[in-house]
Design a protein around this motif. Structure first.
Motif, PDB file in Angstrom:
ATOM      1  N   VAL A  26       0.841  -1.203   0.000  1.00  0.00           N
ATOM      2  CA  VAL A  26       0.000   0.000   0.000  1.00  0.00           C
ATOM      3  C   VAL A  26       0.870   1.245   0.000  1.00  0.00           C
ATOM      4  N   LEU A  27       1.901   1.259   0.838  1.00  0.00           N
ATOM      5  CA  LEU A  27       2.763   2.439   0.908  1.00  0.00           C
ATOM      6  C   LEU A  27       3.541   2.647  -0.385  1.00  0.00           C
ATOM      7  N   ALA A  28       3.865   1.560  -1.079  1.00  0.00           N
ATOM      8  CA  ALA A  28       4.591   1.689  -2.344  1.00  0.00           C
ATOM      9  C   ALA A  28       3.683   2.186  -3.466  1.00  0.00           C
ATOM     10  N   LYS A  29       2.434   1.776  -3.472  1.00  0.00           N
ATOM     11  CA  LYS A  29       1.527   2.108  -4.578  1.00  0.00           C
ATOM     12  C   LYS A  29       0.732   3.386  -4.353  1.00  0.00           C
ATOM     13  N   VAL A  30       0.615   3.821  -3.101  1.00  0.00           N
ATOM     14  CA  VAL A  30      -0.177   5.017  -2.797  1.00  0.00           C
ATOM     15  C   VAL A  30       0.735   6.051  -2.133  1.00  0.00           C
ATOM     16  N   PRO A  31       1.337   6.928  -2.918  1.00  0.00           N
ATOM     17  CA  PRO A  31       2.241   7.919  -2.321  1.00  0.00           C
ATOM     18  C   PRO A  31       1.520   8.934  -1.436  1.00  0.00           C
ATOM     19  N   ASP A  32       0.301   9.308  -1.821  1.00  0.00           N
ATOM     20  CA  ASP A  32      -0.465  10.282  -1.033  1.00  0.00           C
ATOM     21  C   ASP A  32      -1.937   9.882  -1.066  1.00  0.00           C
ATOM     22  N   ALA A  33      -2.461   9.450   0.073  1.00  0.00           N
ATOM     23  CA  ALA A  33      -3.851   8.992   0.143  1.00  0.00           C
ATOM     24  C   ALA A  33      -4.838  10.139   0.003  1.00  0.00           C
ATOM     25  N   ARG A  34      -4.382  11.375   0.185  1.00  0.00           N
ATOM     26  CA  ARG A  34      -5.296  12.513   0.079  1.00  0.00           C
ATOM     27  C   ARG A  34      -5.692  12.804  -1.364  1.00  0.00           C
ATOM     28  N   LEU A  35      -5.083  12.078  -2.322  1.00  0.00           N
ATOM     29  CA  LEU A  35      -5.502  12.216  -3.720  1.00  0.00           C
ATOM     30  C   LEU A  35      -6.908  11.674  -3.928  1.00  0.00           C
ATOM     31  N   PHE A  36      -7.347  10.789  -3.051  1.00  0.00           N
ATOM     32  CA  PHE A  36      -8.690  10.222  -3.112  1.00  0.00           C
ATOM     33  C   PHE A  36      -9.598  11.039  -2.208  1.00  0.00           C
ATOM     34  N   ARG A  37     -10.817  11.330  -2.696  1.00  0.00           N
ATOM     35  CA  ARG A  37     -11.749  12.133  -1.905  1.00  0.00           C
ATOM     36  C   ARG A  37     -12.251  11.412  -0.672  1.00  0.00           C
ATOM     37  N   ASP A  41     -13.694   6.011  -2.657  1.00  0.00           N
ATOM     38  CA  ASP A  41     -12.930   6.250  -3.877  1.00  0.00           C
ATOM     39  C   ASP A  41     -11.656   5.410  -3.899  1.00  0.00           C
ATOM     40  N   PHE A  42     -11.002   5.285  -2.745  1.00  0.00           N
ATOM     41  CA  PHE A  42      -9.801   4.462  -2.663  1.00  0.00           C
ATOM     42  C   PHE A  42     -10.141   2.992  -2.896  1.00  0.00           C
ATOM     43  N   ALA A  43     -11.223   2.508  -2.267  1.00  0.00           N
ATOM     44  CA  ALA A  43     -11.640   1.119  -2.460  1.00  0.00           C
ATOM     45  C   ALA A  43     -12.044   0.870  -3.918  1.00  0.00           C
ATOM     46  N   ALA A  44     -12.645   1.862  -4.557  1.00  0.00           N
ATOM     47  CA  ALA A  44     -12.997   1.723  -5.968  1.00  0.00           C
ATOM     48  C   ALA A  44     -11.744   1.695  -6.833  1.00  0.00           C
ATOM     49  N   TRP A  45     -10.731   2.460  -6.477  1.00  0.00           N
ATOM     50  CA  TRP A  45      -9.474   2.461  -7.214  1.00  0.00           C
ATOM     51  C   TRP A  45      -8.796   1.089  -7.135  1.00  0.00           C
ATOM     52  N   VAL A  46      -8.934   0.448  -5.981  1.00  0.00           N
ATOM     53  CA  VAL A  46      -8.386  -0.897  -5.819  1.00  0.00           C
ATOM     54  C   VAL A  46      -9.256  -1.914  -6.564  1.00  0.00           C
ATOM     55  N   GLY A  47     -10.542  -1.632  -6.708  1.00  0.00           N
ATOM     56  CA  GLY A  47     -11.467  -2.534  -7.407  1.00  0.00           C
ATOM     57  C   GLY A  47     -12.308  -3.353  -6.460  1.00  0.00           C
ATOM     58  N   LEU A  48     -12.589  -2.824  -5.274  1.00  0.00           N
ATOM     59  CA  LEU A  48     -13.331  -3.564  -4.253  1.00  0.00           C
ATOM     60  C   LEU A  48     -14.736  -3.038  -4.003  1.00  0.00           C
ATOM     61  N   THR A  49     -15.250  -2.202  -4.886  1.00  0.00           N
ATOM     62  CA  THR A  49     -16.615  -1.710  -4.699  1.00  0.00           C
ATOM     63  C   THR A  49     -17.498  -2.270  -5.799  1.00  0.00           C
ATOM     64  N   GLY A  50     -18.779  -2.345  -5.519  1.00  0.00           N
ATOM     65  CA  GLY A  50     -19.724  -2.893  -6.481  1.00  0.00           C
ATOM     66  C   GLY A  50     -19.999  -1.926  -7.610  1.00  0.00           C
ATOM     67  N   ARG A  51     -20.207  -2.481  -8.796  1.00  0.00           N
ATOM     68  CA  ARG A  51     -20.619  -1.645  -9.926  1.00  0.00           C
ATOM     69  C   ARG A  51     -22.029  -1.151  -9.662  1.00  0.00           C
ATOM     70  N   ASP A  52     -22.261   0.101  -9.932  1.00  0.00           N
ATOM     71  CA  ASP A  52     -23.577   0.679  -9.672  1.00  0.00           C
ATOM     72  C   ASP A  52     -24.562   0.309 -10.771  1.00  0.00           C
ATOM     73  N   HIS A  53     -25.723  -0.156 -10.345  1.00  0.00           N
ATOM     74  CA  HIS A  53     -26.840  -0.406 -11.246  1.00  0.00           C
ATOM     75  C   HIS A  53     -28.023   0.360 -10.672  1.00  0.00           C
ATOM     76  N   GLY A  54     -28.676   1.123 -11.473  1.00  0.00           N
ATOM     77  CA  GLY A  54     -29.814   1.856 -10.949  1.00  0.00           C
ATOM     78  C   GLY A  54     -30.616   2.510 -12.048  1.00  0.00           C
ATOM     79  N   THR A  55     -31.906   2.629 -11.783  1.00  0.00           N
ATOM     80  CA  THR A  55     -32.783   3.322 -12.722  1.00  0.00           C
ATOM     81  C   THR A  55     -33.728   4.187 -11.910  1.00  0.00           C
ATOM     82  N   GLY A  56     -33.816   5.419 -12.244  1.00  0.00           N
ATOM     83  CA  GLY A  56     -34.799   6.309 -11.651  1.00  0.00           C
ATOM     84  C   GLY A  56     -34.766   6.411 -10.138  1.00  0.00           C
ATOM     85  N   GLY A  57     -33.584   6.456  -9.548  1.00  0.00           N
ATOM     86  CA  GLY A  57     -33.494   6.648  -8.108  1.00  0.00           C
ATOM     87  C   GLY A  57     -33.310   5.379  -7.313  1.00  0.00           C
ATOM     88  N   LYS A  58     -33.532   4.234  -7.906  1.00  0.00           N
ATOM     89  CA  LYS A  58     -33.331   2.961  -7.200  1.00  0.00           C
ATOM     90  C   LYS A  58     -31.890   2.523  -7.439  1.00  0.00           C
TER      91      LYS A  58
END
Length: 141
Positions: A26-37, A41-58
Motif C-alpha cells: 500500500v505504501l509503495a503504490k499510494v504515495p499520497d492517500a489525500r488524492l482520493f476524496r 474512492d480508494f476502495a474503488a481504485w483498488v477494485g473492491l466496490t460494487g458496480r452501480d446499477h440503478g434506474t430512476g433513483g433505485k
C-alpha cells in the motif's frame, strides 16, 4: 524516508488482516492517500466496490468491478481471508463481521471485509490517525 515508511507500515499493520506485505505494498503504490476524496474512492481504485446499477433513483450495487490495482486487491482479499479463517476458528469477536457472516456467503463477506479494510487504510493514511479497534471501544450512549 525509510524510517517514516517503516513507522507508517507498523501503523497499518495494526489493522486486522494487514501484515507487512500488504502494508508495504500500500505504501509503495499510494504515495499520497489525500488524492482520493474518500475511502470509497480508494476502495474503488483498488477494485473492491460494487458496480452501480440503478434506474430512476433505485440504486443497487452489483458485483465488484475488478478494475484497478489487481495486486493490491488480491493482497487485501487474501488478508481478509486469513483474518476470517482465524476469526471463525476462535469465535468471531467483531459484531459487524458476525452479523455479515450470518446473512451473507463466506466469500461475499471476505470481499466486504477487504473493502472495509481498504477504507480503514485510506482513513489512516489521509488523516494520519492510528487504528482504533471498534470492538474494544465503549458503545456510545
Amino acid at each position: 524516508m525509510a524510517g517514516r515508511c517503516d513507522q507508517e507500515a507498523r501503523r497499518l499493520m495494526a489493522v486486522p488482516g494487514v501484515g507487512p506485505i500488504i502494508a508495504s505494498a500500500v505504501l509503495a503504490k499510494v504515495p499520497d492517500a489525500r488524492l482520493f476524496r474518500s475511502g470509497r474512492d480508494f476502495a474503488a481504485w483498488v477494485g473492491l466496490t460494487g458496480r452501480d446499477h440503478g434506474t430512476g433513483g433505485k440504486h443497487r450495487p452489483g458485483r465488484i468491478s475488478k478494475q484497478g490495482d489487481r495486486a493490491l486487491r488480491t493482497l487485501l482479499i487474501n488478508g481478509a481471508s486469513a483474518h476470517l479463517r482465524q476469526q471463525k476458528r476462535h469465535g468471531v469477536s467483531d459484531p459487524w463481521l458476525r452479523e455479515l457472516l450470518a446473512r451473507r456467503p463466506y466469500k461475499v463477506t471476505m470481499v466486504a471485509f477487504a473493502a472495509k479494510t481498504a477504507r480503514i487504510i485510506w482513513a489512516m493514511l489521509a488523516k494520519g490517525e492510528d487504528y482504533r479497534d471498534r470492538t474494544s471501544a465503549p458503545a456510545a450512549a
